[in-house]
Each structure stands twice: as structure tokens, then as C-alpha cells.
Design an enzyme around this catalytic site. Structure first.
Site, PDB file in Angstrom:
ATOM      1  N   ASP A  12       7.315 -38.917   9.815  1.00 20.11           N
ATOM      2  CA  ASP A  12       6.422 -38.311  10.807  1.00 20.11           C
ATOM      3  C   ASP A  12       5.782 -37.030  10.267  1.00 20.11           C
ATOM      4  OD1 ASP A  12       5.125 -38.007  13.184  1.00 20.11           O
ATOM      5  OD2 ASP A  12       6.884 -37.416  14.335  1.00 20.11           O
ATOM      6  N   ASN A  60       1.667 -47.762  17.747  1.00 20.14           N
ATOM      7  CA  ASN A  60       0.593 -47.193  16.912  1.00 20.14           C
ATOM      8  C   ASN A  60      -0.719 -47.967  17.005  1.00 20.14           C
ATOM      9  OD1 ASN A  60       2.817 -46.093  14.216  1.00 20.14           O
ATOM     10  ND2 ASN A  60       2.027 -44.965  15.967  1.00 20.14           N
TER      11      ASN A  60
END
Ligand code: FPP
Length: 238
Positions: A12, A60
Site C-alpha cells: 500500500d 480496486n
């Protein structure tokens, strides 16, 4: 040295890394792909057996079209160029996630790589692409329901072992250590079933900056943990 056999990583912070430098988010993903190569080389050198990477989640898909496209192009390039290197090094590569949502050429590359490397022993790299743990759990439940409805098994046959055998992670050990970069401290629908007893490690380092030192720090932290799996320490009095 007490090393984790299987490390799962939530990579991330690519977007924030780019923003800090006044670059587009896509530059962060490109830098993240470079980091990935280095981290895998180091993990193999350290003797880690399995590394699972959260490259693209089922959520996503909701990102802007251009960002999704960049990520898909990066995967495509990565599978063509870099994964070839992994194959040369005898590394087993596999994928988890909803493959049917990906472009046919990507799926083809993924299937080919998996079958090419299926028998490789030693280091195993698992890329989670279009992956969501809840989806995976629902798929397992559905397969079991079909088997029970058709009489191939009874509801009583469903236990942890049969359930785990229907997850996409069935042939790999559960993760011992889960690393999330960028300071966020959540699991975000990654390997929910599999990480029941994993040690969690959160670092503020943004993924493109994650390096050997940061990796070593995660391993050091793991070494200090006492894993009891819900039991007691050996010498503890009752
Ligand atoms: C999270 O950062 C990262 C991702 C959604 C994608 C991870 C992808 C890579 C590391 C690229 C390369 C991968 C392969 C397999 C080639 P973010 O965009 O959520 O960052 P932010 O939270 O700072 O916005």
C-alpha cells in the site's frame, strides 16, 4: 533464526508516494512494481518459502478507468518480462483471484506461467489479482453446497479441512506474517480465512520505499512474537 514460511504483503502507499513527489499515481504503481522485484529477490535469499502479494483487489475495479488500465498494463508487462526471470530462477508462480474478470491475453499468460512452474520446488510467489477473500469464501461455500445438494458429500462432511480445500489457497501453507505498508492498519478483504493465526505487522513505509532494511525490521518483529494459536505458553502454570 525463526523465519516465517509464508509472508503475505499488502503493498500500500503507491499513490501517496507519487503525490509526495508531485507525480501521477501511475508513477507510484510503476515504482511499486520495481520494489516488488527487489523484495522478491531478497525474500528468496532470506529463505522464505512463499510470498503472497495483494496486487489488485476485487474492490480496486472501482478506481478510475485510466488507473485500472495502467495497473493491468503493468501486470501484463510484469508477466512478460519480469516473471520470465522468476521462471528462469526456478520460482513457482501462481495466481489467486477472479480471473474471469481479466483480459483474455492476461489470463492466458497467467495459466501458462502456472502450468510451466507448477512442479518447481522451493520459492513460491503468489500474486493476488482481482482478489477478494469474501468472494473466495463464498465460492468455497457454493462448491460445497453443490456437492452436498448432489449427494457427493453430506453437510456433516463440512469442516475446516474440507472448507479450506475449496479455497483458492488450498495448496499453500497459511501465512505466518502479514505485512501492510503505508501506515494503514487494516486487512482490506485479504486472505481472511488464511490469516486466522497470522502475526500482523504494520509499517509507515510507503510501498515504493520498502527495502531490505524495512523487510529485516518486519522479520525482527516476527521473531519477537510468541505464537500460541489460542493455547498457552509451554511453561505457564494453570
Ligand atoms: C496500493 O497503493 C497499491 C495497489 C492498489 C496496487 C499494487 C500494485 C503494485 C505494487 C504494482 C505492481 C504489481 C505487479 C504485480 C506488477 P494505493 O494506490 O492504494 O496507494 P495510496 O493508498 O497511497 O493511494
Amino acid at each position: 533464526m525463526n523465519l516465517p514460511k509464508h509472508i503475505a504483503i499488502i503493498m500500500d502507499g503507491n499513490g501517496r508516494w507519487a503525490k509526495k513527489r508531485g507525480l501521477p499515481r501511475t508513477a507510484g504503481h510503476k515504482a511499486g512494481a520495481e520494489t516488488l522485484k527487489k523484495v522478491l529477490t531478497y525474500a528468496q535469499k532470506k529463505g522464505i518459502e512463499v510470498v503472497t502479494l495483494f496486487a489488485f483487489s476485487s474492490e480496486n475495479w472501482k478506481r478510475p478507468k485510466e488507473e485500472v488500465q495502467t495497473l493491468m498494463d503493468l501486470f501484463r508487462a510484469y508477466l512478460k518480462e519480469d516473471v520470465k526471470e522468476l521462471v528462469k530462477k526456478g520460482i513457482r508462480v501462481s495466481f489467486i483471484g477472479a480471473r474471469e474478470k481479466l483480459a483474455p491475453d492476461l489470463r492466458e499468460q497467467m495459466n501458462r506461467l502456472e502450468s510451466q512452474t507448477a512442479d518447481f520446488q522451493g520459492f513460491h510467489v503468489v500474486l493476488a489479482i482481482s482478489y477478494g477473500a469474501r468472494d473466495d469464501i463464498i465460492n468455497a461455500a457454493r462448491q460445497l453446497a453443490v456437492k452436498a445438494a448432489s449427494g457427493q458429500m453430506t453437510p456433516d462432511d463440512i469442516d475446516e479441512t474440507t472448507f479450506a480445500a475449496h479455497l483458492s489457497t488450498t495448496r499453500m501453507p497459511a501465512p505466518d506474517l502479514v505485512i501492510r505498508t503505508s501506515g494503514e492498519e487494516r486487512i482490506s478483504n485479504f486472505l481472511l480465512w488464511e490469516m486466522a493465526y497470522a502475526e500482523l505487522y504494520f509499517t509507515p513505509v510507503l510501498w515504493p520505499d520498502f527495502n531490505e532494511t524495512a523487510f529485516d525490521e518486519a522479520l525482527e518483529s516476527y521473531q519477537k512474537r510468541q505464537r500460541r494459536y489460542g493455547g498457552l505458553e509451554n511453561k505457564q502454570k494453570v
